[in-house]
Scaffold this active site. Structure first.
Site, PDB file in Angstrom:
ATOM      1  N   GLU A 139      -2.372   0.262   2.799  1.00  0.00           N
ATOM      2  CA  GLU A 139      -3.795   0.378   2.445  1.00  0.00           C
ATOM      3  C   GLU A 139      -4.734   0.163   3.621  1.00  0.00           C
ATOM      4  OE1 GLU A 139      -3.724  -1.159  -2.140  1.00  0.00           O
ATOM      5  OE2 GLU A 139      -3.775  -2.696  -0.602  1.00  0.00           O
TER       6      GLU A 139
HETATM    7  C1  TNX Z   1      -1.757  -3.143  -3.893  1.00  0.00           C
HETATM    8  S1  TNX Z   1       0.904  -2.623  -3.127  1.00  0.00           S
HETATM    9  C2  TNX Z   1      -1.509  -3.898  -2.762  1.00  0.00           C
HETATM   10  C3  TNX Z   1      -1.887  -5.310  -2.758  1.00  0.00           C
HETATM   11  C4  TNX Z   1      -2.514  -5.743  -4.042  1.00  0.00           C
HETATM   12  C5  TNX Z   1      -1.800  -5.108  -5.193  1.00  0.00           C
HETATM   13  C6  TNX Z   1      -2.289  -5.572  -6.527  1.00  0.00           C
HETATM   14  C7  TNX Z   1       0.425  -2.976  -1.760  1.00  0.00           C
HETATM   15  C8  TNX Z   1       1.348  -2.730  -0.716  1.00  0.00           C
HETATM   16  N1  TNX Z   1      -0.822  -3.477  -1.661  1.00  0.00           N
HETATM   17  O1  TNX Z   1      -2.748  -5.574  -1.679  1.00  0.00           O
HETATM   18  O2  TNX Z   1      -2.430  -7.130  -4.123  1.00  0.00           O
HETATM   19  O3  TNX Z   1      -1.951  -3.723  -5.103  1.00  0.00           O
HETATM   20  O4  TNX Z   1      -1.506  -5.075  -7.558  1.00  0.00           O
END
Ligand code: TNX
Length: 528
Positions: free
Chosen positions: A337
């Site tokens: 992300e």
């Molecule tokens: C996505 S999955 C994220 C996290 C969040 C999560 C909450 C991923 C690699 N990153 O930063 O905590 O969703 O469900």
């Protein structure tokens, strides 16, 4: 006539305890079903009408000269002594004794490998045979699940202590069977993490991935960058108290996990999810200005400064200190992300970070976004997508990248069970037991099958999770479903049978004081 009456009383005791939320020490001093082990073994056959009674005369015999076998024996003896009140001496003995419980690093079939074991329970003895300590430990977890649930009581119980007779040959399907705990959004103490280690080890998981840094908090002391923990670690989501592990604390977690054959995978998320670090050191920011600390739950707004040379000094020193404290093979560098990092910068950054990890003697793990850079041949991608096709991941796999499967819509323990679940999120959908169990990690993501799949991991993100009771509510009963997918051969996959095996864990969780979700998709035994 006496037996049904006792049973009826036990049912009442369980029901009362369920209503009061208390543990039920005397829940059942009856033998558990031989078929109730989770994950289901490769092969298991019950011997009808036979059980081994643990008594005040029961001794544990171990392979002489093995510190590991003695330590495993001590863990078993500690469990049994606490609730039976028996002495349970540990004696080093060469051959397989004809009485008592033998934990032996010999005599197992070669086919069970290093993590497998053979278990034999007769009327006169219990023998666990393994080729290596990890297998012996796994065998003891199976034995633990075959002991009457009252063995998990923290006070002495009346017994009796029958273990059902039978024969098991067992070994794992995947080398990587993991859980992840996000200690960044909310901080959990060493004792809380150790409790989770005990719980995952009972279901034969062998990796615990700790998400040690994020926008909301930095959770491990770094000597060369002290403000990370003292300033960046002081916050958590929603203004809750922060916290961090000293290096001694982290080492205590690593050692506790290692004694339970669980390897810690530390994650420092980068280049995104770095607000806590950027807030702690102004000089890490492209504009030289430290942002305020953050206690919200948005993602994707922070990035390390990719063109800045100090960024690479920083990650080298941070990863170097953590590598030195970590005996396991992996350092996880996140990489998810990073929507505030340009695609070009992202590739530049990941391609510079990977050799830094390698220089510290570790293998890179990253969320699957890292396939957008150039993975090293050894880099492992952790798939967290919600679809069964991902062309970039499939292309990386075609080039040799190995994958850990954590599809968010199937394995994310922070997803709600149902719309009205008090805790958790819904962005990847609702996940109850059937959904968590009914898929095949080795044959799910297109182009990512067979040897490309190292295993499976169940992440627990903690934006909404604040206590041990919260952790347990989200992990149980779904975590054992993921554990079974990681351990058991897919030929054993059977939802109906699984629901019964899983339900059989309920009475034990009650005695252990585990706060589980009473899913309607589980065949709980009456009264649990
Ligand atoms: C996505 S999955 C994220 C996290 C969040 C999560 C909450 C991923 C690699 N990153 O930063 O905590 O969703 O469900």
């Amino acid at each position: 006539m006496a037996v049904p009456r006792i049973r009826a009383l036990l049912v009442v005791a369980v029901a009362v305890a369920a209503a009061t939320g208390q543990a039920t020490p005397a829940a059942a001093a009856t033998a558990v079903a031989f078929s109730s082990v989770v994950p289901v073994p490769v092969s298991a056959s019950a011997t009808a009408g036979v059980s081994y009674p643990i008594t005040s005369g029961t001794t544990i015999y171990t392979t002489p000269g093995s510190v590991a076998a003695t330590d495993i024996a001590t863990q078993l003896a500690t469990l049994v002594r606490r609730s039976t009140g028996f002495a349970v001496p540990i004696v080093a003995a060469d051959a397989s004794p004809t009485d008592g419980i033998a934990l032996l690093l010999s005599g197992a079939p070669a086919t069970v490998g290093a993590e497998g074991y053979q278990l034999d329970v007769t009327a006169t003895s219990i023998a666990i045979r393994a080729n290596a300590p990890a297998g012996l430990f796994a065998g003891v977890q199976t034995l633990h699940q075959l002991l009457p649930v009252a063995v998990d009581s923290s006070t002495v119980q009346p017994g009796p202590w029958p273990v059902p007779g039978g024969h098991v040959v067992d070994y794992p399907r995947f080398e990587h069977r993991g859980a992840m705990l996000d200690v960044a959004r909310h901080f959990f103490t060493v004792a809380q993490v150790q409790r989770y280690v005990d719980q995952i080890a009972l279901y034969k998981l062998n990796y615990l991935h700790l998400h040690l840094s994020d926008d909301q908090g930095w959770r491990i002391a770094i000597a060369s960058w002290p403000n990370l923990a003292t300033y960046g670690g002081a916050t958590a989501v929603g203004g809750d108290p922060g916290g961090y592990y000293t290096q001694a604390d982290y080492s205590a977690i690593v050692a506790y996990a290692a004694a339970r054959y669980v390897t810690i995978v530390p994650e420092i998320d980068m280049p995104g999810h770095t607000n806590a670090a950027l807030a702690s050191y102004a000089e890490l920011n492209c504009d030289g200005v430290a942002p305020p600390r953050y206690t919200g739950t948005a993602v994707g707004f922070s990035s390390l400064c990719v063109p800045l040379p100090l960024t690479y000094v920083f990650i080298d020193q941070v990863l170097g200190e953590i590598a030195a404290l970590t005996p396991g093979p992996y350092l996880h560098i996140g990489g998810d992300e990073a929507s505030s990092t340009t695609p070009v910068d992202y590739r530049t950054f990941i391609n510079q970070a990977q050799p830094i990890v390698a220089a510290h003697g570790k293998t890179v793990v990253g969320w699957h976004d890292i396939v957008n850079a150039t993975p090293l041949p050894t880099t492992v991608a952790q798939y967290w997508g919600t679809t069964a096709t991902n062309s970039a991941v499939a292309a990386a796999v075609a080039g040799g990248t190995k994958v850990i499967m954590s599809p968010a819509n199937l394995t994310y323990l922070d997803m709600k069970y149902r719309n009205n679940t008090r805790l958790g999120q819904k962005w990847a959908g609702l996940i109850d037991v059937e959904k968590a169990y009914n898929w095949d990690p080795g044959n799910y993501l297109s182009g990512v099958t067979g040897a490309a799949v190292l295993g499976v991991e169940a992440p627990l993100w903690t934006e909404t999770i604040r206590t041990t009771a919260d952790i347990e509510f989200m992990a149980f009963p779904r975590l054992p479903a993921i554990a079974e997918l990681g351990w058991s051969p897919f030929s054993t996959h059977d939802l109906t049978a699984f629901k019964v095996r899983l339900g059989a864990q309920g009475p034990r969780w009650r005695v252990m004081g585990i706060n589980y979700y009473h899913s309607t998709q589980v065949s709980w035994p009456a009264g649990s």
